[in-house]
Design a protein around this motif. Structure first.
Motif, mmCIF file in Angstrom:
data_model
loop_
_atom_site.group_PDB
_atom_site.id
_atom_site.type_symbol
_atom_site.label_atom_id
_atom_site.label_comp_id
_atom_site.label_asym_id
_atom_site.label_seq_id
_atom_site.Cartn_x
_atom_site.Cartn_y
_atom_site.Cartn_z
ATOM 1 N N VAL A 1 1.237 -1.136 0.258
ATOM 2 C CA VAL A 1 0.142 -0.017 -0.067
ATOM 3 C C VAL A 1 1.031 1.298 -0.138
ATOM 4 O O VAL A 1 0.675 2.191 -0.615
ATOM 5 C CB VAL A 1 -0.935 -0.198 0.997
ATOM 6 C CG1 VAL A 1 -1.962 1.397 1.331
ATOM 7 C CG2 VAL A 1 -2.086 -1.008 1.011
ATOM 8 N N LYS A 2 1.929 1.198 0.850
ATOM 9 C CA LYS A 2 2.583 2.581 0.954
ATOM 10 C C LYS A 2 3.372 2.764 -0.354
ATOM 11 O O LYS A 2 3.608 3.929 -0.748
ATOM 12 C CB LYS A 2 3.687 2.405 2.107
ATOM 13 C CG LYS A 2 3.143 2.664 3.457
ATOM 14 C CD LYS A 2 4.173 2.349 4.640
ATOM 15 C CE LYS A 2 3.460 2.500 5.885
ATOM 16 N NZ LYS A 2 4.313 2.149 6.987
ATOM 17 N N GLU A 3 4.168 1.802 -0.790
ATOM 18 C CA GLU A 3 4.829 2.134 -2.168
ATOM 19 C C GLU A 3 3.902 2.414 -3.427
ATOM 20 O O GLU A 3 4.379 3.275 -4.035
ATOM 21 C CB GLU A 3 5.616 0.576 -2.410
ATOM 22 C CG GLU A 3 6.666 0.426 -1.645
ATOM 23 C CD GLU A 3 7.943 1.204 -1.592
ATOM 24 O OE1 GLU A 3 8.268 1.381 -2.652
ATOM 25 O OE2 GLU A 3 8.472 1.513 -0.368
ATOM 26 N N GLU B 1 1.150 3.951 -2.997
ATOM 27 C CA GLU B 1 0.518 5.356 -2.885
ATOM 28 C C GLU B 1 1.607 6.254 -3.201
ATOM 29 O O GLU B 1 1.289 7.325 -3.760
ATOM 30 C CB GLU B 1 0.059 5.276 -1.426
ATOM 31 C CG GLU B 1 -1.258 4.546 -1.047
ATOM 32 C CD GLU B 1 -1.958 4.834 0.206
ATOM 33 O OE1 GLU B 1 -1.112 5.136 1.123
ATOM 34 O OE2 GLU B 1 -3.270 4.773 0.215
ATOM 35 N N ALA B 2 2.973 5.901 -2.887
ATOM 36 C CA ALA B 2 4.128 6.876 -3.301
ATOM 37 C C ALA B 2 4.003 7.102 -4.866
ATOM 38 O O ALA B 2 4.137 8.347 -5.179
ATOM 39 C CB ALA B 2 5.187 6.507 -2.866
ATOM 40 N N LEU B 3 3.954 5.958 -5.554
ATOM 41 C CA LEU B 3 4.126 6.176 -6.910
ATOM 42 C C LEU B 3 2.795 6.966 -7.545
ATOM 43 O O LEU B 3 3.050 7.995 -8.124
ATOM 44 C CB LEU B 3 4.000 4.685 -7.539
ATOM 45 C CG LEU B 3 3.778 4.606 -9.130
ATOM 46 C CD1 LEU B 3 4.921 5.366 -9.872
ATOM 47 C CD2 LEU B 3 3.593 3.417 -9.401
ATOM 48 N N GLN B 4 1.424 6.719 -6.919
ATOM 49 C CA GLN B 4 0.300 7.353 -7.211
ATOM 50 C C GLN B 4 0.361 8.689 -7.102
ATOM 51 O O GLN B 4 -0.233 9.512 -7.965
ATOM 52 C CB GLN B 4 -0.944 6.422 -6.917
ATOM 53 C CG GLN B 4 -0.915 5.042 -7.432
ATOM 54 C CD GLN B 4 -2.143 4.334 -6.992
ATOM 55 O OE1 GLN B 4 -2.816 4.700 -6.176
ATOM 56 N NE2 GLN B 4 -2.510 3.225 -8.004
ATOM 57 N N SER B 5 0.996 9.092 -5.891
ATOM 58 C CA SER B 5 1.133 10.489 -5.606
ATOM 59 C C SER B 5 1.881 11.139 -6.283
ATOM 60 O O SER B 5 1.408 12.178 -6.738
ATOM 61 C CB SER B 5 1.594 10.309 -3.977
ATOM 62 O OG SER B 5 1.699 11.782 -3.625
ATOM 63 N N LYS B 6 3.020 10.540 -7.061
ATOM 64 C CA LYS B 6 3.967 11.383 -7.813
ATOM 65 C C LYS B 6 3.184 11.722 -9.245
ATOM 66 O O LYS B 6 3.486 12.590 -9.723
ATOM 67 C CB LYS B 6 5.005 10.437 -8.240
ATOM 68 C CG LYS B 6 6.185 10.357 -6.884
ATOM 69 C CD LYS B 6 7.314 9.882 -7.532
ATOM 70 C CE LYS B 6 7.910 9.050 -6.514
ATOM 71 N NZ LYS B 6 9.209 8.351 -6.930
ATOM 72 N N VAL B 7 2.252 10.734 -9.499
ATOM 73 C CA VAL B 7 1.282 11.264 -10.737
ATOM 74 C C VAL B 7 0.049 11.587 -10.534
ATOM 75 O O VAL B 7 -0.877 11.584 -11.187
ATOM 76 C CB VAL B 7 1.197 9.801 -11.538
ATOM 77 C CG1 VAL B 7 2.610 9.292 -12.115
ATOM 78 C CG2 VAL B 7 0.652 8.552 -10.832
ATOM 79 N N HIS C 1 -7.934 9.939 -1.431
ATOM 80 C CA HIS C 1 -7.248 10.041 0.052
ATOM 81 C C HIS C 1 -6.155 8.534 0.176
ATOM 82 O O HIS C 1 -6.651 7.622 -0.142
ATOM 83 C CB HIS C 1 -8.151 10.076 0.989
ATOM 84 C CG HIS C 1 -8.741 11.290 1.214
ATOM 85 N ND1 HIS C 1 -8.120 12.518 1.435
ATOM 86 C CD2 HIS C 1 -9.970 11.776 1.173
ATOM 87 C CE1 HIS C 1 -9.048 13.549 1.502
ATOM 88 N NE2 HIS C 1 -10.060 13.053 1.441
ATOM 89 N N PRO C 2 -4.991 8.890 0.565
ATOM 90 C CA PRO C 2 -3.927 7.900 0.892
ATOM 91 C C PRO C 2 -4.422 7.334 2.160
ATOM 92 O O PRO C 2 -5.179 7.970 3.100
ATOM 93 C CB PRO C 2 -2.783 8.578 0.859
ATOM 94 C CG PRO C 2 -3.072 9.796 1.134
ATOM 95 C CD PRO C 2 -4.308 10.148 0.688
ATOM 96 N N PHE C 3 -4.261 6.011 2.261
ATOM 97 C CA PHE C 3 -4.196 5.292 3.547
ATOM 98 C C PHE C 3 -3.438 5.431 4.392
ATOM 99 O O PHE C 3 -3.072 5.433 5.638
ATOM 100 C CB PHE C 3 -4.462 3.805 3.311
ATOM 101 C CG PHE C 3 -6.047 3.572 2.635
ATOM 102 C CD1 PHE C 3 -6.965 3.217 3.794
ATOM 103 C CD2 PHE C 3 -5.910 3.613 1.430
ATOM 104 C CE1 PHE C 3 -8.324 3.060 3.234
ATOM 105 C CE2 PHE C 3 -7.436 3.256 0.875
ATOM 106 C CZ PHE C 3 -8.587 3.097 1.767
ATOM 107 N N SER D 1 4.373 11.228 4.952
ATOM 108 C CA SER D 1 5.693 11.483 4.129
ATOM 109 C C SER D 1 5.449 10.810 2.601
ATOM 110 O O SER D 1 6.218 10.310 2.152
ATOM 111 C CB SER D 1 6.952 11.031 4.915
ATOM 112 O OG SER D 1 6.614 9.605 5.189
ATOM 113 N N LEU D 2 3.996 11.354 2.119
ATOM 114 C CA LEU D 2 4.121 10.881 0.709
ATOM 115 C C LEU D 2 4.836 11.979 -0.148
ATOM 116 O O LEU D 2 4.862 13.096 0.056
ATOM 117 C CB LEU D 2 2.392 11.209 0.384
ATOM 118 C CG LEU D 2 1.704 9.884 0.294
ATOM 119 C CD1 LEU D 2 0.371 10.111 -0.177
ATOM 120 C CD2 LEU D 2 2.361 8.781 -0.178
#
Ligand SMILES: C=C(O[C@@H]1C=C(C(=O)O)C=C[C@H]1O)C(=O)O
Length: 263
Positions: free
Chosen positions: A62-64, A66-72, A81-83, A87-88
């Motif tokens: 989930v964290k990894e 969400e990090a990628l999806q946040s960048k895009v 909303h992220p779970f 630090s995203l």
């Protein structure tokens, strides 16, 4: 992703918002069916089970992701909303040029913790068969797909609340001034709509989740002998998901949004 929330701002109507919610039902039910292809696979959720990951395998996925999806730019849409918001990384895309449809209060309402809790503690055991087939990565991705679809649906309550407020501000304003949750809840609740939603999702779960066979009477046989196991996800669980969690939490988002709507 947020097509409903940009250039269409001036034509945002309750009908259109309800149409969007109906489409999201298809996504949610398809993703539950996908998750039901795997057994529970509980080692994916055990912290420390795989020493290469700091928490559980699920948390890592989930964290990894969400990090990628946040960048895009996923989380630039108000209903996403992220779970794990801590630090995203920021979006690498330019901000959308369209004027915002919602009050900025929307950005501060994230009830994903509640969604995470009911999904893993209550819902998942109702539709994933007990067992372990070792496909933990697919299981975790599939859980995240379910969580994101459910979360988006629930946080879509912002739009529902916004159109309801715009439709009759004279009804909502006194309750907002008094910060009166109960009155707001009454104003925004439509019992007949909720009944229709429950019936429709149950029916969709039957249609989407039937076994397709080339033999014409295959379903008739299972009908008689095995009624509850004939669908990939029990339709009554889908109806219960909406009744107990999705609709009450969508209404909670609506109330939280309206309470801040005049700030
Ligand atoms: C979403 C709406 O608001 C409320 C919540 C509903 C839901 O989550 O599906 C349904 C009816 C209303 O009680 C709506 O009116 O459509």
């Amino acid at each position: 992703m947020a097509a409903e929330s940009n250039s269409k701002s001036d034509i945002l109507t309750l009908e259109k918002v309800r149409e969007a919610l109906i489409k999201q039902e298809d996504t949610i039910i398809s993703r539950l069916i996908q998750r039901a292809n795997f057994p529970l696979n509980s080692p994916a959720y055990d912290e420390g089970k795989f020493p290469s990951f700091p928490g559980s395998l699920l948390q890592f996925v989930v964290k990894e992701t969400e990090a990628l999806q946040s960048k895009v730019g996923r989380y630039e849409s108000p209903e996403e909303h992220p779970f794990f918001p801590e630090s995203l990384p920021p979006s690498l895309l330019p901000l959308p040029a369209n004027p915002p449809v919602l009050h900025p209060a929307a950005g501060s309402i994230n009830i994903n913790e509640k969604i995470w809790e009911f999904y893993f503690d209550e819902l998942l055991p109702l539709f994933a068969a007990p067992g372990d087939d070792g496909s933990y990565a697919s299981t975790a991705s599939s859980d995240l797909d379910c969580l994101q679809a459910i979360s988006r649906r629930i946080h879509y309550g912002y739009y529902v609340a916004e159109v309801k407020f715009k439709g009759s501000p004279q009804d909502y304003e006194p309750a907002i001034h008094d910060q009166d949750r109960d009155s707001l809840m009454k104003l925004l609740t439509f019992v007949d709509v909720e009944e229709m939603v429950k019936k429709r999702v149950e029916k969709k779960a039957k249609v989407f989740g039937q076994e397709v066979s080339l033999v014409d009477n295959a379903n008739a046989k299972t009908d008689k002998h095995n009624a509850s196991e004939k669908y990939k996800v029990d339709p009554s669980v889908v109806s219960r998901l909406y009744e107990e969690w999705i609709m009450p939490l969508t209404k909670l988002v609506q109330v939280e949004y309206l309470l801040r709507r005049l700030d």
